[in-house]
Design a protein around this motif. Structure first.
Motif, PDB file in Angstrom:
ATOM      1  N   THR A  97     -39.467   0.281  42.629  1.00 15.95           N
ATOM      2  CA  THR A  97     -39.473   0.678  43.482  1.00 15.95           C
ATOM      3  C   THR A  97     -39.627   0.033  45.083  1.00 15.95           C
ATOM      4  OG1 THR A  97     -41.245   2.154  42.478  1.00 15.95           O
ATOM      5  CG2 THR A  97     -41.310   1.916  44.726  1.00 15.95           C
ATOM      6  N   ALA A  98     -40.040  -0.898  45.076  1.00 19.21           N
ATOM      7  CA  ALA A  98     -40.116  -1.654  46.314  1.00 19.21           C
ATOM      8  C   ALA A  98     -38.253  -2.007  46.844  1.00 19.21           C
ATOM      9  CB  ALA A  98     -40.451  -3.021  46.617  1.00 19.21           C
ATOM     10  N   ILE A  99     -37.518  -2.004  45.890  1.00 24.15           N
ATOM     11  CA  ILE A  99     -36.436  -2.517  46.109  1.00 24.15           C
ATOM     12  C   ILE A  99     -35.621  -1.155  46.554  1.00 24.15           C
ATOM     13  CG2 ILE A  99     -33.607  -2.821  45.370  1.00 24.15           C
ATOM     14  CD1 ILE A  99     -34.860  -5.002  43.223  1.00 24.15           C
ATOM     15  N   ALA A 100     -36.065   0.073  45.792  1.00 22.82           N
ATOM     16  CA  ALA A 100     -35.310   1.204  46.077  1.00 22.82           C
ATOM     17  C   ALA A 100     -36.201   1.514  47.058  1.00 22.82           C
ATOM     18  CB  ALA A 100     -36.409   2.324  45.092  1.00 22.82           C
ATOM     19  N   MET A 101     -37.178   1.908  47.862  1.00 24.47           N
ATOM     20  CA  MET A 101     -37.441   2.777  49.211  1.00 24.47           C
ATOM     21  C   MET A 101     -37.245   1.435  50.240  1.00 24.47           C
ATOM     22  SD  MET A 101     -39.107   4.710  47.751  1.00 24.47           S
ATOM     23  CE  MET A 101     -39.607   4.953  49.662  1.00 24.47           C
ATOM     24  N   ALA A 102     -36.861   0.340  50.147  1.00 27.04           N
ATOM     25  CA  ALA A 102     -36.298  -0.761  50.692  1.00 27.04           C
ATOM     26  C   ALA A 102     -34.271  -0.156  51.192  1.00 27.04           C
ATOM     27  CB  ALA A 102     -36.133  -2.000  50.524  1.00 27.04           C
ATOM     28  N   VAL A 103     -33.606   0.739  50.088  1.00 16.93           N
ATOM     29  CA  VAL A 103     -32.596   1.519  50.444  1.00 16.93           C
ATOM     30  C   VAL A 103     -32.988   2.763  51.470  1.00 16.93           C
ATOM     31  CG1 VAL A 103     -30.354   2.202  49.017  1.00 16.93           C
ATOM     32  CG2 VAL A 103     -31.597  -0.199  48.724  1.00 16.93           C
ATOM     33  N   ALA A 104     -33.900   3.636  50.490  1.00 13.84           N
ATOM     34  CA  ALA A 104     -34.209   5.006  50.524  1.00 13.84           C
ATOM     35  C   ALA A 104     -34.811   5.276  52.244  1.00 13.84           C
ATOM     36  CB  ALA A 104     -34.969   5.814  49.679  1.00 13.84           C
ATOM     37  N   ILE A 105     -35.361   4.730  52.919  1.00 15.06           N
ATOM     38  CA  ILE A 105     -35.875   4.484  53.265  1.00 15.06           C
ATOM     39  C   ILE A 105     -35.321   4.828  55.123  1.00 15.06           C
ATOM     40  CG2 ILE A 105     -37.991   3.808  55.315  1.00 15.06           C
ATOM     41  CD1 ILE A 105     -39.774   3.182  53.249  1.00 15.06           C
ATOM     42  N   PRO A 106     -34.610   3.544  55.214  1.00 13.09           N
ATOM     43  CA  PRO A 106     -33.388   3.543  56.090  1.00 13.09           C
ATOM     44  C   PRO A 106     -32.063   3.982  55.754  1.00 13.09           C
ATOM     45  CG  PRO A 106     -33.447   1.455  54.789  1.00 13.09           C
ATOM     46  CD  PRO A 106     -34.447   2.285  54.565  1.00 13.09           C
ATOM     47  N   LEU A 107     -31.974   4.666  54.782  1.00 14.54           N
ATOM     48  CA  LEU A 107     -30.588   5.563  55.447  1.00 14.54           C
ATOM     49  C   LEU A 107     -31.644   6.922  54.886  1.00 14.54           C
ATOM     50  CD1 LEU A 107     -28.885   4.024  51.813  1.00 14.54           C
ATOM     51  CD2 LEU A 107     -28.144   4.179  53.650  1.00 14.54           C
ATOM     52  N   GLY A 108     -32.320   7.158  53.976  1.00 11.80           N
ATOM     53  CA  GLY A 108     -32.979   9.236  54.506  1.00 11.80           C
ATOM     54  C   GLY A 108     -33.086   8.916  56.032  1.00 11.80           C
ATOM     55  N   LEU A 109     -33.412   8.121  56.302  1.00  8.91           N
ATOM     56  CA  LEU A 109     -34.300   8.629  57.705  1.00  8.91           C
ATOM     57  C   LEU A 109     -33.010   8.550  58.881  1.00  8.91           C
ATOM     58  CD1 LEU A 109     -37.328   9.459  59.213  1.00  8.91           C
ATOM     59  CD2 LEU A 109     -37.344   6.953  60.020  1.00  8.91           C
ATOM     60  N   SER A 110     -32.560   7.562  58.672  1.00 11.81           N
ATOM     61  CA  SER A 110     -31.376   7.912  59.890  1.00 11.81           C
ATOM     62  C   SER A 110     -30.289   8.849  59.324  1.00 11.81           C
ATOM     63  CB  SER A 110     -29.945   6.833  58.953  1.00 11.81           C
ATOM     64  OG  SER A 110     -31.241   5.374  59.425  1.00 11.81           O
ATOM     65  N   SER A 111     -30.570   9.422  58.461  1.00  8.06           N
ATOM     66  CA  SER A 111     -29.976  10.621  57.997  1.00  8.06           C
ATOM     67  C   SER A 111     -30.633  12.057  58.537  1.00  8.06           C
ATOM     68  CB  SER A 111     -29.434  10.516  56.094  1.00  8.06           C
ATOM     69  OG  SER A 111     -30.185  11.254  55.851  1.00  8.06           O
ATOM     70  N   ALA A 112     -31.594  11.794  58.367  1.00 12.17           N
ATOM     71  CA  ALA A 112     -32.187  13.055  58.968  1.00 12.17           C
ATOM     72  C   ALA A 112     -31.975  12.641  60.563  1.00 12.17           C
ATOM     73  CB  ALA A 112     -34.072  12.770  58.449  1.00 12.17           C
ATOM     74  N   ILE A 113     -32.225  11.746  61.170  1.00 12.89           N
ATOM     75  CA  ILE A 113     -31.996  11.098  62.699  1.00 12.89           C
ATOM     76  C   ILE A 113     -30.873  12.207  62.818  1.00 12.89           C
ATOM     77  CG2 ILE A 113     -31.920   9.962  64.414  1.00 12.89           C
ATOM     78  CD1 ILE A 113     -34.244   8.246  63.344  1.00 12.89           C
ATOM     79  N   TYR A 114     -30.103  11.661  62.072  1.00 12.20           N
ATOM     80  CA  TYR A 114     -28.574  12.560  62.503  1.00 12.20           C
ATOM     81  C   TYR A 114     -28.252  13.468  62.702  1.00 12.20           C
ATOM     82  CZ  TYR A 114     -23.470  13.072  62.682  1.00 12.20           C
ATOM     83  OH  TYR A 114     -22.486  13.258  62.909  1.00 12.20           O
ATOM     84  N   PRO A 178     -32.021  11.518  49.131  1.00 16.34           N
ATOM     85  CA  PRO A 178     -32.152  13.147  49.376  1.00 16.34           C
ATOM     86  C   PRO A 178     -33.244  13.648  49.383  1.00 16.34           C
ATOM     87  CG  PRO A 178     -30.886  12.687  47.644  1.00 16.34           C
ATOM     88  CD  PRO A 178     -31.445  11.566  48.123  1.00 16.34           C
ATOM     89  N   THR A 179     -34.636  12.977  48.662  1.00 18.85           N
ATOM     90  CA  THR A 179     -35.977  13.402  49.051  1.00 18.85           C
ATOM     91  C   THR A 179     -36.746  12.694  49.910  1.00 18.85           C
ATOM     92  OG1 THR A 179     -36.036  12.983  46.619  1.00 18.85           O
ATOM     93  CG2 THR A 179     -38.299  12.896  47.514  1.00 18.85           C
ATOM     94  N   VAL A 180     -36.849  12.090  50.502  1.00 18.14           N
ATOM     95  CA  VAL A 180     -36.656  11.125  52.151  1.00 18.14           C
ATOM     96  C   VAL A 180     -36.116  11.864  52.435  1.00 18.14           C
ATOM     97  CG1 VAL A 180     -36.935   9.065  53.064  1.00 18.14           C
ATOM     98  CG2 VAL A 180     -37.667   9.127  51.013  1.00 18.14           C
ATOM     99  N   GLY A 181     -35.270  11.768  53.162  1.00 17.97           N
ATOM    100  CA  GLY A 181     -34.188  12.544  54.281  1.00 17.97           C
ATOM    101  C   GLY A 181     -34.404  14.143  54.637  1.00 17.97           C
ATOM    102  N   SER A 182     -34.552  14.082  53.290  1.00 18.56           N
ATOM    103  CA  SER A 182     -34.940  15.818  53.820  1.00 18.56           C
ATOM    104  C   SER A 182     -35.420  16.688  54.260  1.00 18.56           C
ATOM    105  CB  SER A 182     -34.142  17.249  52.035  1.00 18.56           C
ATOM    106  OG  SER A 182     -34.716  18.698  52.337  1.00 18.56           O
ATOM    107  N   ILE A 183     -36.653  15.476  53.465  1.00 17.43           N
ATOM    108  CA  ILE A 183     -38.057  16.038  53.399  1.00 17.43           C
ATOM    109  C   ILE A 183     -38.852  15.734  54.861  1.00 17.43           C
ATOM    110  CG2 ILE A 183     -41.157  15.611  53.491  1.00 17.43           C
ATOM    111  CD1 ILE A 183     -40.045  15.469  50.727  1.00 17.43           C
ATOM    112  N   SER A 184     -37.967  14.718  55.634  1.00 21.90           N
ATOM    113  CA  SER A 184     -37.815  13.519  57.271  1.00 21.90           C
ATOM    114  C   SER A 184     -37.328  15.328  58.525  1.00 21.90           C
ATOM    115  CB  SER A 184     -37.602  12.704  56.925  1.00 21.90           C
ATOM    116  OG  SER A 184     -38.159  12.041  56.358  1.00 21.90           O
ATOM    117  N   LEU A 185     -36.398  15.367  57.254  1.00 18.54           N
ATOM    118  CA  LEU A 185     -35.435  16.027  58.391  1.00 18.54           C
ATOM    119  C   LEU A 185     -36.110  17.631  58.991  1.00 18.54           C
ATOM    120  CD1 LEU A 185     -32.899  17.020  59.635  1.00 18.54           C
ATOM    121  CD2 LEU A 185     -32.027  17.733  57.590  1.00 18.54           C
TER     122      LEU A 185
END
Length: 313
Positions: A97-114, A178-185
């Motif tokens: 889970t820690a490895i997954a979130m280290a990937v999902a948080i920056p990718l999801g949040l960056s995609s939401a910001i863009y 997508p879960t992190v990015g969509s809700i953050s967006l």
């Protein structure tokens, strides 16, 4: 000739309107009852699952003590020398889970910001569904992709076992993006335009506005998306079952094979353990721990979303 009265009888009109209203009231009540029944089915199903899980778990603790389950550091319930320490499974679950979130948080949040701040509306209308398509890929596909492509690729650079936590965690991160990015967006888009314009009016750059105004204003939604992503990663089964292996270890080495709670549950539910046996009951004991962890994460996410929610006029 008799006079013909073309006027409608007021009494007849009143009676017809009353009958129509009564018919509509009956229809409304029928629909309300049907909707209530559907909601009740969901609630009763949830209670049924909880009752079954903890009933079997209670039977497990009739044979295995709490000390054996929570204080032992080995998990070998299927071996001749049995140990029932659940911590290796919890360790494997949170390592991936820690490895997954280290990937999902920056990718999801960056995609939401863009998509929210930089992309043109036409581009965003294309990219957002494309990103969310990742959530529709079957998890078994992610698992085999990690095993057959990601692991051989990574082994060219770092020493890894065939089954390892790193490959499974990386693919889970892509899956959860997508879960992190969509809700953050959605949280970022909910920030009023007036806050951005006020920041621009005092000379702040767009990048500074995003990080000093927009993201703090959307913080509750972003944190909630991250916690929901963690909950999704904790409950993931097929990816870790295929790519991470079935060796419960108390380790932080992501290059080794590990076992998660969900992977063990999938292993034990294959039908080899007779119903009512101690091996069968371990399935529910581990499931109860997973249920408590997931429930706690969801409650924390709901509390954060309401506690730090920004309200604008």
């Amino acid at each position: 000739m008799a006079n013909t009265n073309f006027q409608e009888d007021p009494y007849l009109l009143s009676r017809q309107s009353l009958e129509k209203k009564a018919s509509e009231d009956i229809s409304e009540k029928i629909v309300a009852v049907l909707l209530f029944a559907c909601a009740l089915v969901s609630v009763l199903t949830t209670f049924g699952i909880v009752i079954i899980i903890f009933q079997e778990t209670f039977g497990f603790f009739q044979e295995v003590s709490f000390a054996q389950f929570f204080l032992d550091t080995k998990w070998t319930p299927l071996f001749a020398e049995r140990h029932f320490g659940v911590w290796p499974l919890i360790n494997g679950t949170f390592l991936t889970t820690a490895i997954a979130m280290a990937v999902a948080i920056p990718l999801g949040l960056s995609s939401a910001i863009y998509l929210s701040e930089y992309a043109q509306p036409k581009v965003a209308a294309i990219l957002r569904p494309a990103v969310e398509l990742l959530a529709g890929v079957p998890t078994v596909v992610y698992g085999y992709f990690a095993l057959l492509f990601v692991t051989p690729l990574l082994r060219n650079f770092i020493p890894l076992e065939i089954f390892n936590a790193l490959s499974a965690g990386l693919m889970m991160g892509i899956m959860i993006t997508p879960t992190v990015g969509s809700i953050s967006l959605d949280a970022i888009k909910a920030v009023p335009r007036s806050l951005r314009e006020g920041a621009y009016a005092i000379g702040i750059t767009k990048l500074e506005t995003i990080f000093k105004v927009v993201l703090p204003a959307a913080l509750s939604g972003i944190i909630a998306s991250i916690i929901l992503g963690i909950s999704r990663a904790v409950g993931e089964t097929m990816t870790v079952l295929i790519a991470a292996g079935l060796q419960p270890k108390l380790t932080l080495n992501f290059a080794e094979s590990i076992e998660t709670m969900t992977a063990y549950m999938a292993q034990i539910s294959g039908g080899d353990s007779p119903r009512g046996s101690l091996n069968f009951k371990t399935l529910y004991a581990v499931g109860a721990v997973l249920f408590v962890i997931t429930l706690t994460l969801n409650i924390v996410s709901y509390w954060i979303a309401n506690r730090f929610k920004e309200k604008y006029e």
